[in-house]
Write a protein that holds these residues in place. Structure first.
Motif, mmCIF file in Angstrom:
data_model
loop_
_atom_site.group_PDB
_atom_site.id
_atom_site.type_symbol
_atom_site.label_atom_id
_atom_site.label_comp_id
_atom_site.label_asym_id
_atom_site.label_seq_id
_atom_site.Cartn_x
_atom_site.Cartn_y
_atom_site.Cartn_z
ATOM 1 N N ILE A 115 117.312 37.502 33.869
ATOM 2 C CA ILE A 115 118.351 37.227 34.863
ATOM 3 C C ILE A 115 117.787 37.351 36.280
ATOM 4 O O ILE A 115 118.119 36.557 37.164
ATOM 5 N N ALA A 146 120.471 31.306 30.308
ATOM 6 C CA ALA A 146 121.635 30.510 30.687
ATOM 7 C C ALA A 146 122.433 31.205 31.787
ATOM 8 O O ALA A 146 122.944 30.550 32.705
ATOM 9 N N LEU A 147 122.542 32.526 31.696
ATOM 10 C CA LEU A 147 123.214 33.270 32.770
ATOM 11 C C LEU A 147 122.473 33.101 34.090
ATOM 12 O O LEU A 147 123.092 32.885 35.138
ATOM 13 N N ALA A 148 121.152 33.206 34.032
ATOM 14 C CA ALA A 148 120.349 33.093 35.251
ATOM 15 C C ALA A 148 120.487 31.708 35.885
ATOM 16 O O ALA A 148 120.498 31.567 37.110
ATOM 17 N N ALA A 149 120.597 30.688 35.031
ATOM 18 C CA ALA A 149 120.670 29.309 35.521
ATOM 19 C C ALA A 149 122.100 28.866 35.797
ATOM 20 O O ALA A 149 122.313 27.735 36.255
ATOM 21 N N HIS A 150 123.079 29.735 35.514
ATOM 22 C CA HIS A 150 124.502 29.377 35.661
ATOM 23 C C HIS A 150 124.819 28.107 34.876
ATOM 24 O O HIS A 150 125.549 27.222 35.343
ATOM 25 N N ASP A 151 124.258 28.029 33.673
ATOM 26 C CA ASP A 151 124.393 26.847 32.822
ATOM 27 C C ASP A 151 125.415 27.153 31.725
ATOM 28 O O ASP A 151 125.091 27.768 30.702
ATOM 29 N N ASP A 152 126.663 26.734 31.929
ATOM 30 C CA ASP A 152 127.729 27.055 30.980
ATOM 31 C C ASP A 152 127.512 26.416 29.611
ATOM 32 O O ASP A 152 127.830 27.020 28.577
ATOM 33 N N LEU A 207 124.983 28.415 27.815
ATOM 34 C CA LEU A 207 125.578 29.700 27.458
ATOM 35 C C LEU A 207 126.427 29.554 26.199
ATOM 36 O O LEU A 207 126.362 30.397 25.292
ATOM 37 N N ASP A 245 126.100 40.051 31.014
ATOM 38 C CA ASP A 245 127.140 39.450 31.851
ATOM 39 C C ASP A 245 127.402 40.304 33.089
ATOM 40 O O ASP A 245 127.481 39.791 34.218
ATOM 41 N N ALA A 292 124.411 40.293 35.524
ATOM 42 C CA ALA A 292 124.343 39.035 36.284
ATOM 43 C C ALA A 292 125.399 38.993 37.376
ATOM 44 O O ALA A 292 125.186 38.411 38.450
ATOM 45 N N ALA A 293 126.542 39.639 37.122
ATOM 46 C CA ALA A 293 127.625 39.698 38.114
ATOM 47 C C ALA A 293 127.420 40.825 39.119
ATOM 48 O O ALA A 293 128.278 41.052 39.971
#
Length: 424
Positions: free
Chosen positions: A75, A129-135, A138, A185, A188-189
């Protein structure tokens, strides 16, 4: 003690499969580890089924810590740390596969290894996927994780030959994966307090899962031994001491980098210290618990002071922290010598505590130098060594003291050590 740049630390009173590295830019693939290589010498010295069960707990708990660290570094986009975390996970997976082969046979180990490795690959993909904001990625990772959760749960249920219900096995694996994905999660937030609470929950649940599985998979005679007081004490002290090592390393990494999760990491190690103090309360009473926690809190502060001084290249403060640690080692050895009725000896205890501190300082040095491979190797060995210390302490405390532990089922870690001592 004030820590420059961070304010004050709270005084507590308590394999991955080789293909993963192909996903990292410019990374060379490592040699694939052999699945049934000889176990470390410390394992050969204690081949009984109950002692193998402690190793199973230890490796599962370590997996949770290493997987969470891998996801967090993914992340952050810290590829160098990712690669060294990957190597540590690979070592853990190989050791776990070997151990399952020792406990339950080669055929069982051969089924376990690829499923476990794929499970880790999907955790890596989830963090990416979290790091790339790729839903979309994810969602794909979640679907794959659900599939592997079911497969792993069914694997353990089938291996138990009916002693572990399929629904319970699946639920345990789902909870393990949930802890890891939910802490990712939150991390990342930037909700570090929640992330670290889940980090601890994940370790504790996965460690206790090892006991649940051993109790279900071992023959009845061996499983009965798992309930004996000395074995339970070795298991629970090992759980707490190994967690201490992992959390101190997490905290010193935050101190070295002055990262925003430093405060939450401090709270996390404080929770472990409270649990260790509660164990001392259960075994020896509140007066001993307060004395222990005072020493243990000082011990943690000096380790963090050293890490901060190392980051600032302040040799004078490094030396000051080392001097502080030496004094604490002396006082802690004297305390534990008295608690064990002088059945270990101050000198032996002092040497064990010195070795523990030296390994943690070496980890801080390596991490500050961005030698992440060495840092992970040291952290891996430090974690394992805590179980030798736990065994030594438990055997010296003796069966009478061990019998004071709360009693419960294997699925609950035999009741844990939940007594809370008064704050000093």
């Amino acid at each position: 003690m004030p820590i420059p740049g961070h304010g004050r630390i709270w005084r507590a009173l308590p394999v991955l499969c080789a293909g993963l590295l192909f996903l990292l830019p410019g990374a060379a693939p490592p040699a694939a580890p052999a699945h049934h290589e000889a176990a470390p010498s410390r394992y050969e010295a204690a081949p009984s089924a109950p002692d193998l069960a402690i190793q199973f707990e230890a490796l599962l708990g370590q997996h949770s810590v290493l997987a969470a660290d891998l996801m967090r570094s993914r992340i952050r986009g810290d590829d160098d740390f990712v690669q060294s975390a990957n190597a540590a996970l690979g070592k853990n997976t190989t050791a776990m596969t070997t151990l399952i082969g020792q406990m339950f046979g080669k055929a069982t180990a051969d089924k376990f290894s690829p499923m476990w490795s794929e499970h880790i690959v999907e955790l890596f993909a989830y963090a990416g996927a979290l790091a790339a904001h790729d839903d979309d990625a994810l969602d794909d990772a979640r679907k794959e994780l659900v599939e592997y959760e079911q497969e792993l749960g069914d694997f353990f249920a089938d291996a138990s030959r009916g002693r572990l219900p399929r629904s319970a096995a699946r639920a345990a694996v789902v909870q393990h994966v949930g802890h890891l994905t939910e802490q990712a999660d939150a991390y990342a937030a930037k909700d570090y307090t929640t992330a670290d609470a889940l980090y601890r929950m994940g370790y504790q649940h996965t460690y206790d899962l090892g006991l649940t599985l051993a109790n279900a998979l071992l023959p009845a005679g061996d499983a009965t031994t798992l309930k004996q007081p000395l074995w339970r004490l070795r298991s629970q002290l090992g759980k707490l001491l190994a967690e201490h090592a992992a959390l101190v390393e997490d905290l010193t990494r935050a101190a070295v980098t002055r990262s925003p999760d430093f405060a939450a990491s401090g709270q996390m190690i404080n929770g472990n210290t409270r649990d260790l103090g509660a164990a001392m309360d259960t075994l020896f009473g509140s007066s001993a618990a307060r004395q222990f926690q005072a020493l243990w809190g000082d011990h943690v502060e000096q380790l963090v002071a050293y890490a901060t001084a190392t980051a600032g290249q302040d040799q004078a403060k490094q030396a000051q922290a080392k001097t502080g640690l030496a004094g604490i080692e002396n006082r802690m050895a004297t305390f534990l010598d008295g608690a064990t009725g002088k059945r270990i000896g101050t000198d032996k205890l002092k040497a064990a505590l010195q070795e523990h501190d030296l390994m943690l300082l070496k980890h801080a040095d390596a991490y500050a130098a961005k030698d992440y491979a060495t840092a992970h190797d040291v952290a891996y060995d430090t974690y394992q060594e805590m179980f030798e210390l736990a065994r030594t302490m438990a055997d010296a405390f003796g069966a009478t003291v061990a019998a004071r532990l709360p009693k419960g089922g294997a699925q609950t870690g035999y009741g844990g050590m939940a007594v809370v001592v008064e704050k000093r």
